[in-house]
Design an enzyme around this catalytic site. Structure first.
Site, PDB file in Angstrom:
ATOM      1  N   CYS A  71      41.641  51.985  32.353  1.00  0.00           N
ATOM      2  CA  CYS A  71      43.015  51.861  32.874  1.00  0.00           C
ATOM      3  C   CYS A  71      44.067  52.222  31.829  1.00  0.00           C
ATOM      4  O   CYS A  71      45.219  52.461  32.173  1.00  0.00           O
ATOM      5  CB  CYS A  71      43.245  50.453  33.414  1.00  0.00           C
ATOM      6  SG  CYS A  71      42.065  50.054  34.706  1.00  0.00           S
ATOM      7  N   HIS A 131      50.750  49.486  34.559  1.00  0.00           N
ATOM      8  CA  HIS A 131      49.495  49.836  35.228  1.00  0.00           C
ATOM      9  C   HIS A 131      49.378  49.006  36.514  1.00  0.00           C
ATOM     10  O   HIS A 131      49.775  47.842  36.554  1.00  0.00           O
ATOM     11  CB  HIS A 131      48.319  49.555  34.294  1.00  0.00           C
ATOM     12  CG  HIS A 131      47.006  49.620  34.987  1.00  0.00           C
ATOM     13  ND1 HIS A 131      46.633  50.702  35.739  1.00  0.00           N
ATOM     14  CD2 HIS A 131      45.990  48.732  35.072  1.00  0.00           C
ATOM     15  CE1 HIS A 131      45.437  50.486  36.248  1.00  0.00           C
ATOM     16  NE2 HIS A 131      45.026  49.285  35.864  1.00  0.00           N
ATOM     17  N   ASN A 139      44.175  49.876  42.865  1.00  0.00           N
ATOM     18  CA  ASN A 139      44.102  50.175  41.437  1.00  0.00           C
ATOM     19  C   ASN A 139      43.433  51.540  41.248  1.00  0.00           C
ATOM     20  O   ASN A 139      42.262  51.696  41.564  1.00  0.00           O
ATOM     21  CB  ASN A 139      43.288  49.066  40.750  1.00  0.00           C
ATOM     22  CG  ASN A 139      43.168  49.264  39.250  1.00  0.00           C
ATOM     23  OD1 ASN A 139      43.535  50.299  38.719  1.00  0.00           O
ATOM     24  ND2 ASN A 139      42.645  48.252  38.568  1.00  0.00           N
TER      25      ASN A 139
HETATM   26  N1  ACO Z   1      37.407  38.521  49.859  1.00  0.00           N
HETATM   27  C1  ACO Z   1      37.281  37.223  50.139  1.00  0.00           C
HETATM   28  N2  ACO Z   1      36.856  36.314  49.238  1.00  0.00           N
HETATM   29  C2  ACO Z   1      36.552  36.763  47.998  1.00  0.00           C
HETATM   30  C3  ACO Z   1      36.662  38.117  47.655  1.00  0.00           C
HETATM   31  C4  ACO Z   1      37.103  39.006  48.635  1.00  0.00           C
HETATM   32  N3  ACO Z   1      37.257  40.321  48.405  1.00  0.00           N
HETATM   33  N4  ACO Z   1      36.297  38.249  46.348  1.00  0.00           N
HETATM   34  C5  ACO Z   1      35.975  37.028  45.904  1.00  0.00           C
HETATM   35  N5  ACO Z   1      36.116  36.121  46.893  1.00  0.00           N
HETATM   36  C6  ACO Z   1      35.881  34.678  46.877  1.00  0.00           C
HETATM   37  C7  ACO Z   1      34.956  34.283  45.737  1.00  0.00           C
HETATM   38  O1  ACO Z   1      33.628  34.414  46.153  1.00  0.00           O
HETATM   39  C8  ACO Z   1      35.368  32.847  45.526  1.00  0.00           C
HETATM   40  O2  ACO Z   1      34.765  32.047  46.488  1.00  0.00           O
HETATM   41  P1  ACO Z   1      34.228  30.566  46.118  1.00  0.00           P
HETATM   42  O3  ACO Z   1      35.438  29.797  45.713  1.00  0.00           O
HETATM   43  O4  ACO Z   1      33.620  30.107  47.404  1.00  0.00           O
HETATM   44  O5  ACO Z   1      33.240  30.760  44.999  1.00  0.00           O
HETATM   45  C9  ACO Z   1      36.854  32.841  45.794  1.00  0.00           C
HETATM   46  O6  ACO Z   1      37.120  34.026  46.567  1.00  0.00           O
HETATM   47  C10 ACO Z   1      37.697  32.890  44.551  1.00  0.00           C
HETATM   48  O7  ACO Z   1      37.215  33.891  43.701  1.00  0.00           O
HETATM   49  P2  ACO Z   1      37.808  34.130  42.281  1.00  0.00           P
HETATM   50  O8  ACO Z   1      37.138  35.299  41.640  1.00  0.00           O
HETATM   51  O9  ACO Z   1      37.843  32.859  41.528  1.00  0.00           O
HETATM   52  O10 ACO Z   1      39.277  34.557  42.671  1.00  0.00           O
HETATM   53  P3  ACO Z   1      40.523  34.682  41.757  1.00  0.00           P
HETATM   54  O11 ACO Z   1      41.549  33.754  42.237  1.00  0.00           O
HETATM   55  O12 ACO Z   1      40.191  34.672  40.313  1.00  0.00           O
HETATM   56  O13 ACO Z   1      40.999  36.152  42.115  1.00  0.00           O
HETATM   57  C11 ACO Z   1      40.921  38.404  41.295  1.00  0.00           C
HETATM   58  C12 ACO Z   1      40.142  37.264  41.897  1.00  0.00           C
HETATM   59  C13 ACO Z   1      41.976  38.906  42.298  1.00  0.00           C
HETATM   60  C14 ACO Z   1      39.990  39.554  40.980  1.00  0.00           C
HETATM   61  C15 ACO Z   1      41.607  37.882  40.043  1.00  0.00           C
HETATM   62  O14 ACO Z   1      40.695  37.242  39.184  1.00  0.00           O
HETATM   63  C16 ACO Z   1      42.289  38.975  39.294  1.00  0.00           C
HETATM   64  O15 ACO Z   1      43.322  39.448  39.689  1.00  0.00           O
HETATM   65  N6  ACO Z   1      41.768  39.370  38.146  1.00  0.00           N
HETATM   66  C17 ACO Z   1      42.316  40.439  37.374  1.00  0.00           C
HETATM   67  C18 ACO Z   1      41.415  41.534  37.385  1.00  0.00           C
HETATM   68  C19 ACO Z   1      41.945  42.769  37.979  1.00  0.00           C
HETATM   69  O16 ACO Z   1      43.016  42.883  38.513  1.00  0.00           O
HETATM   70  N7  ACO Z   1      41.106  43.743  37.844  1.00  0.00           N
HETATM   71  C20 ACO Z   1      41.406  45.004  38.294  1.00  0.00           C
HETATM   72  C21 ACO Z   1      40.739  45.984  37.443  1.00  0.00           C
HETATM   73  S1  ACO Z   1      40.988  45.751  35.748  1.00  0.00           S
HETATM   74  C22 ACO Z   1      42.309  46.493  35.345  1.00  0.00           C
HETATM   75  O17 ACO Z   1      42.606  47.525  35.851  1.00  0.00           O
HETATM   76  C23 ACO Z   1      43.115  45.787  34.416  1.00  0.00           C
END
Ligand code: ACO
Length: 334
Positions: free
Chosen positions: A116, A261, A291
């Site tokens: 990224c 980004h 993204n």
């Molecule tokens: N749809 C529905 N439920 C989902 C999905 C989905 N697509 N993905 C995960 N879940 C569920 C999980 O299984 C979990 O369920 P559980 O509580 O029963 O175990 C629940 O949702 C919560 O999951 P978490 O991973 O804890 O969710 P979180 O609140 O952390 O959000 C996210 C996830 C959006 C990825 C967040 O961590 C984030 O924004 N991280 C930053 C990473 C990012 O943006 N990466 C992009 C690429 S990297 C870059 O370009 C910088």
């Protein structure tokens, strides 16, 4: 040693494939919901390229728009710097694909692997070549075909819903206007977190690089520690913006426009809050494209330049964070 030349962006371009996949479309492929995706990431839809196309095809389309915007011809480009994490082939790199598609002369084509942050790394490489006088005009590309390597089933939903396909390019060249130009670039990496967001296989550390068993275990898809990525992104991005501002003896309020980004709307909102800046000083298109990793920043630049959101003379600050981890900032007078 001769004085270093000042450098500026001569033109921008972007291209996204026409096929739109909404969150509702993804609901049909996996156990997810529009509400979950919008609330956690701000994404509503993304584009996926048709099979048979690769990042070089998307980049070639974007390049034509940038050439028109800059009033240049393909033959005016002296080098290509191509940043992607989803290349056409494992090797050779996508730079030579693009060189061939554009029908340039036998100019050098560099390939960068900085995820990224790839576009900002590319900008720095190109700036160094132009400043030193080695090349005049360089095509800097960020392009991704993420749809090829995401697991569009419930098992891959944590990563798959976040990514889209697209390309953004800029043409960088020498600057003869003392009121414009690229002021600084600050880049960083921390390989201690190389496993927090990765696509490991096929891996040249293994022999063979990929096996049927790995494919059966879906090891060929990316994995991510989302919370760790989030935590680091919201710390590193403001940090590297402050680094750029301090270097130029400026303050957050001096910046006219912030280009971040597009990984997650929540990350960008947190960064803006950290910098105590209003939402009106930035622009996000993640809701429409997801993204697009290396392509995200040049896609935002292009939409903003074309709509007049960024105007000549504006002080623009860009910042990125991504896998590696890698992160960086760039400050320029547009
Ligand atoms: N749809 C529905 N439920 C989902 C999905 C989905 N697509 N993905 C995960 N879940 C569920 C999980 O299984 C979990 O369920 P559980 O509580 O029963 O175990 C629940 O949702 C919560 O999951 P978490 O991973 O804890 O969710 P979180 O609140 O952390 O959000 C996210 C996830 C959006 C990825 C967040 O961590 C984030 O924004 N991280 C930053 C990473 C990012 O943006 N990466 C992009 C690429 S990297 C870059 O370009 C910088």
């Amino acid at each position: 040693m001769p004085a270093l030349r000042s450098v500026r962006i001569l033109g921008t371009g972007m291209y996204v494939p026409p096929d739109v996949y909404t969150n509702k479309d993804l609901e049909k492929m996996m156990d997810t919901s529009d509400e979950w995706i919008v609330q956690r990431s701000g994404i509503r839809e993304r584009r996926f390229a048709k099979p048979g196309l690769g990042v070089s095809d998307l980049a070639a389309e974007a390049t034509q728009h940038a050439l028109t915007a800059a009033g240049l011809k393909v033959s005016d480009i002296d080098a290509i710097v191509f940043a992607t994490l989803s290349p056409d082939y494992y090797f050779p790199g996508s730079g030579v694909f693009l060189q061939n598609l554009l029908g340039c002369g036998q100019i050098p084509a560099f390939d960068l692997r900085n995820q990224c942050s790839g576009f900002l790394y590319g900008l720095n490489v190109a700036k160094a070549f132009i400043s030193s006088g080695q090349y005049d005009r360089i095509l800097v590309v960020g392009a991704e075909c993420h749809s090829r390597a995401i697991n569009l089933t419930t098992a891959g939903r944590d990563v798959a819903v976040l990514f889209g396909d697209g390309a953004g390019v800029v043409i960088l060249g020498p600057n003869d206007d003392p009121k414009r130009g690229l002021l600084s670039l600050h880049l960083h990496s921390d390989g201690a977190h190389r496993d927090a967001l990765k696509m490991e296989f096929p891996s040249m550390r293994k022999w063979p690089a990929i096996t049927q068993e790995m494919l059966n275990d879906t090891k060929h898809y990316p994995t991510m520690d989302g919370r760790l990525v989030f935590k680091n992104a919201v710390t590193r991005m403001p940090e590297v913006v402050h680094e750029a501002l301090a270097y130029n003896q400026l303050k957050p309020d001096d910046v006219d426009f912030y280009v971040f980004h597009q990984a997650n709307l929540r990350i960008n909102e947190a960064v803006l809050k950290h910098l105590a800046q209003p939402a009106s000083k930035t622009y996000n298109n993640i809701d429409r494209y997801g993204n697009c990793s290396a392509a995200s920043i040049p896609m935002v630049l292009d939409e903003c330049a074309r709509s007049g959101r960024i105007k000549p003379g504006d002080l623009v600050c860009m910042a990125s964070f991504g896998a590696g981890f890698t992160w960086g900032s760039a400050l320029l007078r547009w």
